[in-house]
Design an enzyme around this catalytic site. Structure first.
Site, PDB file in Angstrom:
ATOM      1  N   SER A 131     -49.328 -21.515 -37.159  1.00 29.01           N
ATOM      2  CA  SER A 131     -50.506 -21.447 -36.696  1.00 29.01           C
ATOM      3  C   SER A 131     -51.111 -22.800 -37.011  1.00 29.01           C
ATOM      4  CB  SER A 131     -51.252 -20.499 -37.297  1.00 29.01           C
ATOM      5  OG  SER A 131     -51.117 -20.265 -38.823  1.00 29.01           O
ATOM      6  N   CYS A 136     -39.433 -28.247 -65.055  1.00 31.47           N
ATOM      7  CA  CYS A 136     -38.577 -29.219 -64.773  1.00 31.47           C
ATOM      8  C   CYS A 136     -37.810 -29.071 -63.213  1.00 31.47           C
ATOM      9  CB  CYS A 136     -37.279 -29.247 -65.689  1.00 31.47           C
ATOM     10  SG  CYS A 136     -36.187 -28.012 -65.696  1.00 31.47           S
ATOM     11  N   HIS A 177     -42.333 -24.094 -48.438  1.00 31.38           N
ATOM     12  CA  HIS A 177     -42.829 -23.157 -49.217  1.00 31.38           C
ATOM     13  C   HIS A 177     -41.681 -22.327 -50.108  1.00 31.38           C
ATOM     14  CE1 HIS A 177     -46.381 -23.101 -46.327  1.00 31.38           C
ATOM     15  NE2 HIS A 177     -46.673 -24.001 -47.224  1.00 31.38           N
ATOM     16  N   ASP A 196     -37.280 -17.577 -45.503  1.00 36.57           N
ATOM     17  CA  ASP A 196     -36.323 -16.763 -45.261  1.00 36.57           C
ATOM     18  C   ASP A 196     -34.973 -17.369 -45.133  1.00 36.57           C
ATOM     19  OD1 ASP A 196     -37.677 -16.763 -41.922  1.00 36.57           O
ATOM     20  OD2 ASP A 196     -36.042 -17.874 -42.692  1.00 36.57           O
ATOM     21  N   CYS A 238     -37.855 -23.367 -62.187  1.00 35.78           N
ATOM     22  CA  CYS A 238     -38.545 -23.752 -63.285  1.00 35.78           C
ATOM     23  C   CYS A 238     -39.670 -24.624 -63.179  1.00 35.78           C
ATOM     24  CB  CYS A 238     -37.696 -24.413 -64.410  1.00 35.78           C
ATOM     25  SG  CYS A 238     -38.555 -25.168 -65.789  1.00 35.78           S
ATOM     26  N   CYS A 294     -34.803 -26.415 -69.775  1.00 35.58           N
ATOM     27  CA  CYS A 294     -35.793 -27.147 -70.722  1.00 35.58           C
ATOM     28  C   CYS A 294     -36.779 -25.913 -71.357  1.00 35.58           C
ATOM     29  CB  CYS A 294     -36.797 -27.954 -69.702  1.00 35.58           C
ATOM     30  SG  CYS A 294     -37.875 -26.999 -68.566  1.00 35.58           S
ATOM     31  N   GLN A 323     -41.719 -23.566 -43.174  1.00 37.04           N
ATOM     32  CA  GLN A 323     -42.790 -23.099 -43.961  1.00 37.04           C
ATOM     33  C   GLN A 323     -42.333 -21.716 -44.527  1.00 37.04           C
ATOM     34  OE1 GLN A 323     -47.285 -24.009 -42.714  1.00 37.04           O
ATOM     35  NE2 GLN A 323     -45.847 -24.113 -40.727  1.00 37.04           N
TER      36      GLN A 323
END
Ligand code: APR
Length: 260
Positions: A197, A137, A126, A111, A134, A158, A108
């Protein structure tokens, strides 16, 4: 803790498909604050509104101005991201991938530290702060390659709107990484949870899915979480201290032929 480490090593070497789910706690010892719990960014400043993405679509120029010149907590976070280096826990996970025990990492975290430490099979559910994407696309670009002389930048493929690859509140998970995570969770008969968590979906649902399909959960972290009660084993320690011990115990078992 030694007994728990040995038990965890035994589970890891004997399960067939171990997937690791990491969260912000994984990078705390690399100098990046968590979001919740002690020292958490949201703990201190409150969680941001859940309509960040709707606001981006409504005013992409304002979004980009904040992104290019972050202030307050976002400035602190981006400085930490720029300076962060992998720690021994990241290296331990990469070693567990090389010996075939950890098949995949779903992180998640934005970095890039798992890849920097040598892990190859990684999904950044994430996104990644060093990339742009984009929203039409899905093409990704290195952030430094995006021309920001005219805002908002447009996709050269696009002409769609381009934003940071970092998934913001209210934004759909990108199709490619979302699909990959679902496929990996379906294969998993063990999930190693490190520094999460387990309260933000869809990632928070992955451990429950593994349990529902008969798999096992091992949690590594200093504090109880929403998922602790579902875990077969809990290693109450930090990522940088616990993962190297776990990797050593796994390598010792493999060396002694103590696996199925
Ligand atoms: N080692 C391991 N775990 C740690 C450490 C450490 N050194 N320090 C803290 N932790 C644990 C905390 O106890 C907590 O359970 O890591 C967890 C961090 O939880 P969160 O800050 O909520 O991070 P995460 O689960 O990744 O959050 C999910 O929320 O805001 C969104 O997009 C953000 O990806 C993030 C998502």
């Amino acid at each position: 803790m030694d007994e728990a480490i040995e038990r965890a090593a035994e589970i890891l070497v004997n399960q067939h498909y171990v997937v690791c789910l990491t969260g912000a706690g994984m990078s705390v010892e690399s100098g990046i604050r968590p979001f919740r719990g002690p020292g958490g960014i949201w703990t201190e400043h409150g969680q941001p509104p859940l309509d960040d993405y709707r606001r981006f679509v409504r005013d992409p120029v304002a979004y980009w101005k904040n992104l290019l010149e972050p202030s307050g907590i976002y400035r602190e976070l981006y400085q930490a991201l720029e300076q962060a280096q992998p720690h021994r826990g990241h290296d331990a996970l990469a070693a567990l991938e090389r010996c075939g025990v950890v098949r995949y990492i779903i992180t998640q975290n934005i970095d890039d530290l798992h890849r920097k430490s040598g892990s190859v099979h990684v999904s950044e559910i994430h996104g990644n702060y060093s990339l742009c994407r984009c929203i039409s696309c899905g093409t990704r670009f290195k952030r430094m390659d995006v021309d920001v002389s005219l805002l908002p930048p447009r996709c050269p493929v696009c002409s769609g709107l381009v934003k940071s690859d970092v998934v913001i509140f209210g934004e759909p998970i990108p199709e490619d990484s979302g699909r990959e995570c679902v496929e990996q969770v379906e294969c998993a008969d063990c999930m190693l949870l490190v520094g999460t968590s387990a309260c933000v979906y869809p990632a928070a649902g992955f451990p429950k899915q593994v349990v529902e399909s008969g798999g096992m959960l091992i949690e590594i972290g200093p504090h109880p979480t929403e998922i602790t009660d579902l875990c077969q084993l809990v290693l109450r320690g930090t990522a940088a201290k616990t993962l190297p011990l776990l990797a050593d115990a796994v390598h010792a078992r493999i060396a002694n032929g103590k696996q199925k």
